[in-house]
Design a protein around this motif. Sequence first.
Motif, mmCIF file in Angstrom:
data_model
loop_
_atom_site.group_PDB
_atom_site.id
_atom_site.type_symbol
_atom_site.label_atom_id
_atom_site.label_comp_id
_atom_site.label_asym_id
_atom_site.label_seq_id
_atom_site.Cartn_x
_atom_site.Cartn_y
_atom_site.Cartn_z
ATOM 1 N N ASN A 53 -12.263 21.017 -2.243
ATOM 2 C CA ASN A 53 -11.356 22.067 -1.768
ATOM 3 C C ASN A 53 -9.928 21.538 -1.776
ATOM 4 O O ASN A 53 -9.655 20.490 -1.201
ATOM 5 C CB ASN A 53 -11.706 22.470 -0.325
ATOM 6 N N CYS A 54 -9.033 22.259 -2.437
ATOM 7 C CA CYS A 54 -7.623 21.838 -2.503
ATOM 8 C C CYS A 54 -6.770 22.813 -1.710
ATOM 9 O O CYS A 54 -6.262 23.807 -2.256
ATOM 10 C CB CYS A 54 -7.138 21.827 -3.940
ATOM 11 N N SER A 73 -1.168 20.833 8.469
ATOM 12 C CA SER A 73 -1.733 21.784 9.435
ATOM 13 C C SER A 73 -1.226 23.199 9.155
ATOM 14 O O SER A 73 -1.924 24.175 9.433
ATOM 15 C CB SER A 73 -1.328 21.366 10.855
ATOM 16 N N VAL A 115 -7.298 15.375 -1.581
ATOM 17 C CA VAL A 115 -8.455 16.123 -2.086
ATOM 18 C C VAL A 115 -9.696 15.236 -2.033
ATOM 19 O O VAL A 115 -9.784 14.225 -2.746
ATOM 20 C CB VAL A 115 -8.224 16.598 -3.539
ATOM 21 N N GLY A 116 -10.637 15.612 -1.174
ATOM 22 C CA GLY A 116 -11.914 14.902 -1.094
ATOM 23 C C GLY A 116 -12.716 15.169 -2.360
ATOM 24 O O GLY A 116 -12.694 16.280 -2.893
ATOM 25 N N THR A 135 -10.527 10.055 -2.172
ATOM 26 C CA THR A 135 -9.551 11.071 -1.755
ATOM 27 C C THR A 135 -8.270 10.788 -2.539
ATOM 28 O O THR A 135 -7.834 9.635 -2.578
ATOM 29 C CB THR A 135 -9.236 10.929 -0.251
ATOM 30 N N LEU A 153 -10.963 9.127 11.288
ATOM 31 C CA LEU A 153 -10.785 10.205 10.312
ATOM 32 C C LEU A 153 -11.169 11.567 10.898
ATOM 33 O O LEU A 153 -10.513 12.579 10.666
ATOM 34 C CB LEU A 153 -11.639 9.910 9.068
ATOM 35 N N ILE A 155 -9.348 15.290 10.182
ATOM 36 C CA ILE A 155 -9.677 16.298 9.150
ATOM 37 C C ILE A 155 -10.330 17.553 9.741
ATOM 38 O O ILE A 155 -10.738 17.577 10.886
ATOM 39 C CB ILE A 155 -10.574 15.733 8.017
HETATM 40 C C1 LIG Z 1 -9.505 11.258 4.233
HETATM 41 C C2 LIG Z 1 -8.982 12.656 4.252
HETATM 42 C C3 LIG Z 1 -9.652 13.631 3.546
HETATM 43 C C4 LIG Z 1 -9.113 14.921 3.461
HETATM 44 N N1 LIG Z 1 -9.753 15.852 2.692
HETATM 45 C C5 LIG Z 1 -9.126 17.033 2.437
HETATM 46 C C6 LIG Z 1 -9.648 17.946 1.462
HETATM 47 O O1 LIG Z 1 -10.704 17.685 0.871
HETATM 48 N N2 LIG Z 1 -8.960 19.076 1.201
HETATM 49 C C7 LIG Z 1 -7.791 19.382 1.835
HETATM 50 O O2 LIG Z 1 -7.213 20.424 1.544
HETATM 51 N N3 LIG Z 1 -7.275 18.546 2.786
HETATM 52 C C8 LIG Z 1 -7.896 17.384 3.089
HETATM 53 N N4 LIG Z 1 -7.367 16.507 4.016
HETATM 54 C C9 LIG Z 1 -6.109 16.849 4.686
HETATM 55 C C10 LIG Z 1 -6.318 17.230 6.145
HETATM 56 O O3 LIG Z 1 -6.886 18.492 6.221
HETATM 57 C C11 LIG Z 1 -4.933 17.134 6.822
HETATM 58 O O4 LIG Z 1 -4.658 15.756 6.957
HETATM 59 C C12 LIG Z 1 -4.884 17.831 8.141
HETATM 60 O O5 LIG Z 1 -4.924 19.211 7.968
HETATM 61 C C13 LIG Z 1 -3.589 17.495 8.911
HETATM 62 O O6 LIG Z 1 -2.474 17.632 8.116
HETATM 63 P P1 LIG Z 1 -1.415 16.434 8.032
HETATM 64 O O7 LIG Z 1 -2.159 15.173 7.829
HETATM 65 O O8 LIG Z 1 -0.404 16.804 7.002
HETATM 66 O O9 LIG Z 1 -0.748 16.366 9.460
HETATM 67 P P2 LIG Z 1 0.456 17.274 9.993
HETATM 68 O O10 LIG Z 1 0.103 18.707 9.902
HETATM 69 O O11 LIG Z 1 1.721 16.820 9.350
HETATM 70 O O12 LIG Z 1 0.479 16.869 11.525
HETATM 71 C C14 LIG Z 1 1.030 15.644 12.012
HETATM 72 C C15 LIG Z 1 0.680 15.545 13.484
HETATM 73 O O13 LIG Z 1 1.256 16.648 14.198
HETATM 74 C C16 LIG Z 1 0.236 17.373 14.884
HETATM 75 N N5 LIG Z 1 0.537 18.814 14.826
HETATM 76 C C17 LIG Z 1 0.903 19.560 13.757
HETATM 77 N N6 LIG Z 1 1.066 20.832 14.094
HETATM 78 C C18 LIG Z 1 0.799 20.924 15.417
HETATM 79 C C19 LIG Z 1 0.766 21.980 16.355
HETATM 80 N N7 LIG Z 1 1.058 23.242 16.020
HETATM 81 N N8 LIG Z 1 0.424 21.698 17.639
HETATM 82 C C20 LIG Z 1 0.125 20.422 18.008
HETATM 83 N N9 LIG Z 1 0.128 19.369 17.150
HETATM 84 C C21 LIG Z 1 0.445 19.624 15.879
HETATM 85 C C22 LIG Z 1 -1.052 17.062 14.134
HETATM 86 O O14 LIG Z 1 -2.190 17.230 14.960
HETATM 87 C C23 LIG Z 1 -0.823 15.592 13.752
HETATM 88 O O15 LIG Z 1 -1.146 14.770 14.834
HETATM 89 C C24 LIG Z 1 -7.915 15.228 4.155
HETATM 90 C C25 LIG Z 1 -7.274 14.251 4.919
HETATM 91 C C26 LIG Z 1 -7.796 12.970 4.966
HETATM 92 C C27 LIG Z 1 -7.082 11.919 5.775
#
Ligand SMILES: Cc1cc2nc3c(=O)[nH]c(=O)nc-3n(C[C@H](O)[C@H](O)[C@H](O)COP(=O)(O)OP(=O)(O)OC[C@H]3O[C@@H](n4cnc5c(N)ncnc54)[C@H](O)[C@@H]3O)c2cc1C
Length: 366
Positions: A112-113, A121, A146-147, A197, A347, A351
């Motif tokens: 899923n991308c 987020s 992307v996993g 990833t 992790l 995620i």
């Molecule tokens: C190993 C791994 C595998 C992954 N696999 C996939 C995948 O297959 N497909 C895919 O699409 N994505 C994938 N992801 C991405 C994952 O979904 C995101 O890392 C996650 O959604 C958080 O986004 P971010 O890391 O950009 O953090 P950010 O959104 O930048 O957040 C940074 C910090 O701020 C906090 N924060 C942000 N907004 C708020 C809010 N409104 N209220 C309170 N706190 C907040 C967050 O909790 C976090 O602590 C993967 C990530 C990892 C590490």
Amino acid sequence: MEPDELLGRVDEIVAAGITPELAAEHERGETYPLELVRRLCELGLPALVTERPHRTELFCRAVERVATAWVAPAESVHLQALATCALARHGSPELREEFLARLRQGRVIAGNCLSEPGAGSDLALIATTAEPDGDGYRLNGVKAWVGHAGVAGLLNVYARTGGGGLGGITCFLVDTASPGVEVRRAEDKMGVRALPTAQIAFHDVRVPAGRVVGRVNRGMVAAQSFFVQGRLGIAACAIGLAEAALTRAVTHARTREQFGAPVITFQGVGFLLADASIEIEASRQLLHHACREVDVGGGRSELLAAQAKVLATDTAMKVTANAVQVLGARGYTGAEPVERWMREAKLFQIIEGTNQIQRAAIASRL
Ligand SMILES: Cc1cc2nc3c(=O)[nH]c(=O)nc-3n(C[C@H](O)[C@H](O)[C@H](O)COP(=O)(O)OP(=O)(O)OC[C@H]3O[C@@H](n4cnc5c(N)ncnc54)[C@H](O)[C@@H]3O)c2cc1C
């Protein structure tokens, strides 16, 4: 298949296919256990949550058992199920006919991308575009984290086809072999390194209109259909991991003697382990309760799934860190898997919607 039979078959695959040494070797070498994941998918695990009637609790029980032995294949089966959900629930009859069986059985690995370098987020910030081009579209942009990157043959790519916000996004089922798809170097992760990833860039990638999953500009409706499942599957992985850490910590605490007694007899150690057992069991029961609500289409599904994800993953973080503590100096070294499990647990708090995002979702429903 009856639940006991299916879980028995999962146990057989785990017993025959996973040893602690094998898991450690894959994690060190960053090699993906394709055959193992395929066997688990062929058993019908992704089908449990992508075929009606959904059997979410059974799926989570199975995933937990795999995760107790090794998290990477458990998370991979979970990802495969998630990458199949949008197609199963929103795909056209032609797309479902062509791809569904292969995805369910793991014959094609999928990903899923959603995330991008600038969109984590907040998925309303998705900037990858899909512009109309003849009888199809042209994709341009970069997807992040992307996993299954590098092992996937198919990707659900969420790209902007309309205006800003969540409303103008469409889901496309894209072949990774298409010209212009560039899988970048695998991320240098803290844990779960056997499951790759990476970023994937799309340079003028041509996608036929028939590859739209669901409706144009309604991609987030397709994505919503697996957000709840995403929380539950990760909770199951976290509970399996926590259970493994507790088992190892108990074994050590019963056999390691200091001051003339096994260290488990010291209240400071025994109570740590008692609390871990309470929190794991509470996490498991909340997860199964949430699964049952999801399976009957209950109105509290999203709330319970978010609660279960937070409790299970915070528990896994706490239990794995305490397992390192109970094993003392040994726990801090590669001689024991607990240091790796602690890194893996982190992790799960990030995620499938970070635990802050889950808490915000829960608070908004109170
Ligand atoms: C190993 C791994 C595998 C992954 N696999 C996939 C995948 O297959 N497909 C895919 O699409 N994505 C994938 N992801 C991405 C994952 O979904 C995101 O890392 C996650 O959604 C958080 O986004 P971010 O890391 O950009 O953090 P950010 O959104 O930048 O957040 C940074 C910090 O701020 C906090 N924060 C942000 N907004 C708020 C809010 N409104 N209220 C309170 N706190 C907040 C967050 O909790 C976090 O602590 C993967 C990530 C990892 C590490």
